[in-house]
Design a protein around this motif. Structure first.
Motif, PDB file in Angstrom:
ATOM      1  N   PHE A 583       0.856  -1.191   0.000  1.00  0.00           N
ATOM      2  CA  PHE A 583       0.000   0.000   0.000  1.00  0.00           C
ATOM      3  C   PHE A 583       0.894   1.244   0.000  1.00  0.00           C
ATOM      4  CE2 PHE A 583      -4.463   1.188   1.834  1.00  0.00           C
ATOM      5  CZ  PHE A 583      -4.632   2.104   0.807  1.00  0.00           C
ATOM      6  N   ALA A 584       1.516   1.503  -1.158  1.00  0.00           N
ATOM      7  CA  ALA A 584       2.484   2.598  -1.248  1.00  0.00           C
ATOM      8  C   ALA A 584       1.839   3.953  -0.987  1.00  0.00           C
ATOM      9  CB  ALA A 584       3.148   2.578  -2.622  1.00  0.00           C
ATOM     10  N   HIS A 585       0.576   4.145  -1.393  1.00  0.00           N
ATOM     11  CA  HIS A 585      -0.100   5.412  -1.117  1.00  0.00           C
ATOM     12  C   HIS A 585       0.015   5.784   0.366  1.00  0.00           C
ATOM     13  CE1 HIS A 585      -2.105   4.767  -4.998  1.00  0.00           C
ATOM     14  NE2 HIS A 585      -2.514   6.015  -4.941  1.00  0.00           N
ATOM     15  N   VAL A 586      -0.081   4.778   1.227  1.00  0.00           N
ATOM     16  CA  VAL A 586      -0.178   5.012   2.663  1.00  0.00           C
ATOM     17  C   VAL A 586       1.170   4.904   3.368  1.00  0.00           C
ATOM     18  CG1 VAL A 586      -1.136   4.026   4.805  1.00  0.00           C
ATOM     19  CG2 VAL A 586      -2.599   4.363   2.807  1.00  0.00           C
ATOM     20  N   PHE A 587       2.054   4.003   2.898  1.00  0.00           N
ATOM     21  CA  PHE A 587       3.267   3.716   3.660  1.00  0.00           C
ATOM     22  C   PHE A 587       4.562   4.220   3.014  1.00  0.00           C
ATOM     23  CE2 PHE A 587       0.283   0.442   5.226  1.00  0.00           C
ATOM     24  CZ  PHE A 587       0.330   0.765   6.575  1.00  0.00           C
ATOM     25  N   SER A 588       4.516   4.697   1.775  1.00  0.00           N
ATOM     26  CA  SER A 588       5.731   5.251   1.170  1.00  0.00           C
ATOM     27  C   SER A 588       5.971   6.695   1.595  1.00  0.00           C
ATOM     28  CB  SER A 588       5.648   5.174  -0.359  1.00  0.00           C
ATOM     29  OG  SER A 588       5.802   3.842  -0.789  1.00  0.00           O
ATOM     30  N   GLY A 589       5.001   7.272   2.243  1.00  0.00           N
ATOM     31  CA  GLY A 589       5.083   8.644   2.720  1.00  0.00           C
ATOM     32  C   GLY A 589       3.775   8.990   3.387  1.00  0.00           C
ATOM     33  N   ASP A 590       3.672  10.225   3.890  1.00  0.00           N
ATOM     34  CA  ASP A 590       2.465  10.628   4.612  1.00  0.00           C
ATOM     35  C   ASP A 590       1.342  11.108   3.702  1.00  0.00           C
ATOM     36  OD1 ASP A 590       3.387   9.977   7.067  1.00  0.00           O
ATOM     37  OD2 ASP A 590       3.715  12.022   7.771  1.00  0.00           O
ATOM     38  N   GLY A 591       1.617  11.254   2.390  1.00  0.00           N
ATOM     39  CA  GLY A 591       0.668  11.904   1.495  1.00  0.00           C
ATOM     40  C   GLY A 591      -0.759  11.414   1.616  1.00  0.00           C
ATOM     41  N   TYR A 592      -0.967  10.116   1.431  1.00  0.00           N
ATOM     42  CA  TYR A 592      -2.317   9.562   1.469  1.00  0.00           C
ATOM     43  C   TYR A 592      -2.577   8.767   2.737  1.00  0.00           C
ATOM     44  CZ  TYR A 592      -3.242  10.932  -3.357  1.00  0.00           C
ATOM     45  OH  TYR A 592      -3.464  11.661  -4.501  1.00  0.00           O
ATOM     46  N   SER A 593      -1.719   8.864   3.734  1.00  0.00           N
ATOM     47  CA  SER A 593      -1.967   8.171   4.995  1.00  0.00           C
ATOM     48  C   SER A 593      -3.197   8.768   5.669  1.00  0.00           C
ATOM     49  CB  SER A 593      -0.747   8.284   5.910  1.00  0.00           C
ATOM     50  OG  SER A 593      -0.408   9.637   6.141  1.00  0.00           O
ATOM     51  N   ALA A 594      -4.100   7.902   6.105  1.00  0.00           N
ATOM     52  CA  ALA A 594      -5.418   8.318   6.601  1.00  0.00           C
ATOM     53  C   ALA A 594      -6.133   9.178   5.559  1.00  0.00           C
ATOM     54  CB  ALA A 594      -5.303   9.079   7.918  1.00  0.00           C
ATOM     55  N   GLY A 595      -5.712   9.047   4.291  1.00  0.00           N
ATOM     56  CA  GLY A 595      -6.245   9.905   3.252  1.00  0.00           C
ATOM     57  C   GLY A 595      -6.575   9.209   1.954  1.00  0.00           C
ATOM     58  N   TYR A 596      -6.532   7.867   1.935  1.00  0.00           N
ATOM     59  CA  TYR A 596      -6.865   7.178   0.697  1.00  0.00           C
ATOM     60  C   TYR A 596      -8.336   7.399   0.327  1.00  0.00           C
ATOM     61  CZ  TYR A 596      -6.571   3.646  -2.972  1.00  0.00           C
ATOM     62  OH  TYR A 596      -6.580   3.005  -4.188  1.00  0.00           O
ATOM     63  N   TYR A 597      -9.142   7.775   1.310  1.00  0.00           N
ATOM     64  CA  TYR A 597     -10.543   8.115   1.053  1.00  0.00           C
ATOM     65  C   TYR A 597     -10.687   9.267   0.089  1.00  0.00           C
ATOM     66  CZ  TYR A 597     -10.153  12.528   3.482  1.00  0.00           C
ATOM     67  OH  TYR A 597      -9.800  13.804   3.802  1.00  0.00           O
ATOM     68  N   SER A 598      -9.619  10.057  -0.079  1.00  0.00           N
ATOM     69  CA  SER A 598      -9.746  11.344  -0.771  1.00  0.00           C
ATOM     70  C   SER A 598     -10.179  11.197  -2.221  1.00  0.00           C
ATOM     71  CB  SER A 598      -8.434  12.129  -0.690  1.00  0.00           C
ATOM     72  OG  SER A 598      -7.381  11.413  -1.288  1.00  0.00           O
ATOM     73  N   TYR A 599      -9.873  10.057  -2.863  1.00  0.00           N
ATOM     74  CA  TYR A 599     -10.357   9.848  -4.227  1.00  0.00           C
ATOM     75  C   TYR A 599     -11.884   9.889  -4.263  1.00  0.00           C
ATOM     76  CZ  TYR A 599      -5.643   8.379  -5.558  1.00  0.00           C
ATOM     77  OH  TYR A 599      -4.294   8.353  -5.806  1.00  0.00           O
ATOM     78  N   MET A 600     -12.504   9.275  -3.257  1.00  0.00           N
ATOM     79  CA  MET A 600     -13.963   9.254  -3.243  1.00  0.00           C
ATOM     80  C   MET A 600     -14.533  10.602  -2.793  1.00  0.00           C
ATOM     81  SD  MET A 600     -16.458   6.209  -2.202  1.00  0.00           S
ATOM     82  CE  MET A 600     -16.066   5.529  -3.831  1.00  0.00           C
ATOM     83  N   TRP A 601     -13.870  11.260  -1.870  1.00  0.00           N
ATOM     84  CA  TRP A 601     -14.326  12.601  -1.463  1.00  0.00           C
ATOM     85  C   TRP A 601     -14.311  13.541  -2.667  1.00  0.00           C
ATOM     86  CZ3 TRP A 601     -15.935  13.936   3.497  1.00  0.00           C
ATOM     87  CH2 TRP A 601     -16.181  15.306   3.694  1.00  0.00           C
ATOM     88  N   SER A 602     -13.243  13.455  -3.450  1.00  0.00           N
ATOM     89  CA  SER A 602     -13.157  14.286  -4.654  1.00  0.00           C
ATOM     90  C   SER A 602     -14.166  13.855  -5.704  1.00  0.00           C
ATOM     91  CB  SER A 602     -11.742  14.224  -5.238  1.00  0.00           C
ATOM     92  OG  SER A 602     -10.799  14.843  -4.396  1.00  0.00           O
ATOM     93  N   GLU A 603     -14.461  12.547  -5.753  1.00  0.00           N
ATOM     94  CA  GLU A 603     -15.409  12.062  -6.746  1.00  0.00           C
ATOM     95  C   GLU A 603     -16.809  12.618  -6.516  1.00  0.00           C
ATOM     96  OE1 GLU A 603     -17.016   7.849  -8.659  1.00  0.00           O
ATOM     97  OE2 GLU A 603     -15.271   7.847  -7.324  1.00  0.00           O
TER      98      GLU A 603
END
Length: 668
Positions: A583-603
């Motif tokens: 899960f690189a979105h979440v663990f390769s950096g803080d960018g999408y950590s606790a934030g993977y939901y953001s694709y749906m929020w933006s949708e």
């Protein structure tokens, strides 16, 4: 000799001197730039003059100009064209750059100056006041108000996170490029899959065709191969990335990252990392995120379960007993799509060549925003990379680079980045924007419809960068709330479904004939096909990410993942889009950590935003396009995201347009 990274870049468009660069240049250039940046920051902090916006905030904007310039090249190349030397330098740099960041944000004298400017922000111009507010917020959230042992612990946490998040990324890349499966039985595979597999075999030094872990190859293999045993082998390898034991196993790293994030949040006075992370976003709280995700989860799960029952019956009719498995879903879903929609991806792909879809992507931007694209010669950082000069009314807007093909040196996925960001401080600086994808290279390269959607998605991000028009780089382009950043990208996907775009550009790569109307109609009619599956695999990942960060960090993330999926009733035949170890979105950096939901929020917003065009003069309505650029694409983070959306649309949307767009609304 002068290091080419530190010299003035005097070539066309002030592009980096790619042809003159070697891996040996990066380390010395970064060390020199760090020394310069530290001296500049010290001068700001020690300035005897009273703090004001110019001598503090604006000065900080320019303090690390050389460092930003060099790192912009290094990190773009490290993600898209890694080498052992670049990976080694990344490991060395991670703690050094984290320490440098802490030196800035936890410098008491510098923080005192930032706070002094922030307290007088009412007297600043609107953009200056916004930047001052965001700088102050950044310092506070980085731990500037901490003292003593707490401050030292915060520094140590940041440095350790930088090291292990980088390690997570490199482990994943190693697993992805290290695995391939030779295949002798090509039963069921269309020519485009066979050709791609043969090319991948040549690239890997194999004697024949191979399946790799590139999404553009493994997904069509899972769709078409009649060999269930080989599909299972490929799917298990895909699902096991980062969880194969040994030096590249990411499970313990994920656990440590979650523990450190929780401690970081508690040092700053937050109940959880999710509370900390979501505070500056549009969602604000974990409860609001969970409410949105669960409102979509129930109808998506119901649709997926109904679809799964149909696919299981098809499998049983083939004489295969037992439960539908994850390596069966795509295969039987493809057969069902052909049966119910008479839509065969093998018949579709000849009309979706990469060049044709680039033409569609650029033509759409021309009609909406008046942009023109002229291809330019390299050399760029890799022979596969292509470049364009982007202009409007004869004025240079940006350089756009496209790096579209999968290779072993590139991390998986697709992304947009800026090698140089737009700003107007100290004179106009136009951006260098890059889209990176992992399409299977062919002669020509033929895309799936999903690939074409990815192409449009990343270009939506690129437009956000290219059309940016702000003074300060700190708020330039995509420097916006994480749950707002996907709005331009997901909105741009909608134009791929506009019939006139496909009618003009979806042409057969050999004959030039347009896509037959019957095929086009079938494609658009099937736009929401299998959205139960797609939505459930995404939401499974988003809800696990949220659960990881909501309370105490789990001692065993894999156990927590299983617990969350079980509580949701996750269909067994659907895997998470991104399981924890990869899960690189979440663990390769803080960018999408606790934030993977953001694709749906933006949708939720992108469905409503496209409706603004439909309610006006159509998909290319100039007045709506003008508002989109004026209030969203050009403004960066110069105002709060919700305020910008309200300016564009006049209201905030509900979830219904999203459900309608995914075909998940209950039949009335």
């Amino acid at each position: 000799m002068t290091n080419p990274l530190l010299a003035d870049w005097t070539g066309p468009f002030a592009l980096p001197p790619f042809a003159d660069l070697s891996d040996a240049d990066f380390g010395p250039a970064i060390e020199t730039a760090l020394i310069e940046a530290r001296a500049n920051i010290a001068a700001i902090a020690e300035n005897p003059e009273p703090a004001d916006f110019a001598n503090t905030i604006a000065a900080m904007e320019s303090a690390s100009e050389t460092l930003d310039k060099v790192l912009g090249v290094f990190y773009n190349l490290s993600g898209a064209d890694s080498t052992p030397a670049r990976e080694a330098l990344q490991r060395d740099l991670a703690p050094k750059l984290a320490a440098y960041s802490s030196e800035i944000t936890m410098n008491p004298a510098l923080f005192a100056r930032v706070r002094a400017v922030w307290e007088e922000r009412a007297g600043l111009a609107p953009e200056e006041a916004r930047v001052a507010d965001l700088y102050h917020q950044m310092f506070i959230r980085a731990g500037a108000a901490l003292t003593g042992e707490e401050a030292e612990r915060m520094r140590a946490i940041k440095e350790r996170l930088a090291i292990i998040q980088n390690q997570f990324t490199q482990n994943l890349l190693a697993d992805e490029r290290g695995w391939f499966m030779e295949i002798d039985d090509l039963s069921g595979l269309p020519d485009f899959v066979v050709d791609t597999a043969r090319a991948a075999g040549e690239d890997r030094g194999a004697k024949g065709p191979v399946i790799t872990l590139s999404r553009s190859l493994i997904v069509p293999f899972l769709q078409f191969s009649t060999r269930r045993d080989l599909r299972e082998q490929a799917w298990r390898a895909w699902a096991a990335r980062g969880a194969n034991g040994g030096e590249t196993d990411n499970r313990a790293i994920a656990a440590e990252i979650l523990t450190l994030r929780e401690e970081r949040a508690r040092l700053l006075g937050y109940a959880s990392f999710a509370d900390y992370k979501l505070e500056p976003e549009m969602a604000k709280t974990p409860d609001r995120v969970r409410d949105l995700l669960m409102r979509v989860w129930e109808p998506a799960k119901a649709r997926a379960e109904a679809d799964g029952a149909i696919l299981a019956r098809m499998m049983h009719e083939d004489g295969i007993n037992g439960e539908l498995e994850p390596w069966d879903w795509r295969y039987y879903s493809e057969k069902r799509r052909v049966a119910e929609h008479d839509l065969d991806e093998a018949a579709l792909k000849p009309y979706l060549s990469l060049d044709a879809m680039l033409g569609a992507m650029f033509d759409t931007a021309t009609k909406l925003f008046g942009l023109e694209f002229r291809e330019i010669e390299g050399p760029f950082y890799h022979p596969d990379v292509r470049g364009w000069d982007v202009t409007r009314a004869g004025r240079h807007i940006a350089v756009f680079l496209g790096d579209y093909f999968a290779r072993g040196s590139k991390r998986s996925g697709a992304w947009c980045s800026a090698m140089r960001s737009q700003k107007n401080l100290g004179g106009e600086t136009r951006p260098i924007v890059i889209n990176v994808c992992n399409f299977a290279k062919g002669a020509p390269t033929l895309l799936s419809y999903d690939d074409a959607r990815t192409l449009f998605h990343e270009f939506g991000h690129a437009l956000h960068q290219m059309l940016s028009n702000v003074t300060y780089e700190f708020i330039s382009g995509t420097s916006v709330a994480r749950d707002f950043v996907e709005l331009p990208s997901q909105l741009y996907e909608h134009w791929l479904e506009v019939p006139e775009v496909l009618e003009r550009h979806a042409r057969h790569y050999e004959t030039g004939a347009p896509m037959p109307k019957a095929l086009l109609d079938k494609l658009l009619a099937a736009a929401t096909y299998d959205q139960g599956f797609a939505t459930v695999e995404y939401l499974g990942s988003a809800l696990v990410d949220l659960a990881f960060h909501e309370g105490a960090a789990p001692a065993d993330p894999m156990e927590k993942q299983a617990e969350v999926l079980s509580s949701l009733g996750m269909p067994a035949a659907i895997g998470m889009r991104h399981a924890t170890p990869h899960f690189a979105h979440v663990f390769s950096g803080d960018g999408y950590s606790a934030g993977y939901y953001s694709y749906m929020w933006s949708e939720v917003m992108d469905a409503d935003a496209f409706a603004a065009f439909e309610e006006a003069g159509g998909p290319f309505d100039p007045e709506v396009a003008g508002r989109l650029e004026r209030f969203i694409l050009s403004t960066g983070g110069s105002r709060p995201a919700e305020e910008l959306y309200m300016e564009f649309r006049g209201k905030m949307p509900g979830v219904e347009p999203l459900l309608k767009g995914r075909g998940l609304l209950a039949e009335s």
